[in-house]
Design an enzyme around this catalytic site. Sequence first.
Site, short mmCIF file in Angstrom:
data_model
loop_
_atom_site.label_atom_id
_atom_site.label_comp_id
_atom_site.label_asym_id
_atom_site.label_seq_id
_atom_site.Cartn_x
_atom_site.Cartn_y
_atom_site.Cartn_z
N ARG A 22 37.20 39.28 35.67
CA ARG A 22 36.61 38.77 34.42
C ARG A 22 37.58 38.94 33.26
O ARG A 22 37.71 38.05 32.43
CB ARG A 22 35.28 39.47 34.11
CG ARG A 22 34.18 39.09 35.07
CD ARG A 22 32.91 39.87 34.83
NE ARG A 22 33.19 41.29 34.95
CZ ARG A 22 32.66 42.24 34.19
NH1 ARG A 22 31.80 41.95 33.25
NH2 ARG A 22 32.98 43.50 34.38
N ASN A 40 29.36 38.86 35.79
CA ASN A 40 29.05 39.27 37.15
C ASN A 40 27.65 38.81 37.51
O ASN A 40 26.73 38.92 36.69
CB ASN A 40 29.13 40.79 37.29
CG ASN A 40 30.54 41.30 37.38
OD1 ASN A 40 31.47 40.57 37.70
ND2 ASN A 40 30.71 42.59 37.11
#
Length: 93
Positions: A22, A40
């Site tokens: 990320r 997520n």
Amino acid sequence: MSEDRVRLVATVSGQVQGVGFRWWTRCRALELGLVGEAANLPDGRVRVRAEGSRAGCEQLLRLLRGGDTPGVVRDVQAGIEAAEGGFTGFVER
């Protein structure tokens, strides 16, 4: 909103949580002038939503599929849609 602005929505599967994926996505998106988020999902995938120029979103998608990401990307399901707005910066969730 300008017609040349679009939204990339991508769901990335593989070993992409807990490996800096990320953060890496955020860095690439900001380099491309995009706003959005990398989040997520409970099943181990990461959802990327990015808005900006079509060229920027398409480049981010190429990078997500490119093999130089942290972790192991097995699959990227993605689409380009009309931009919706609502993002400020690019965040990791």
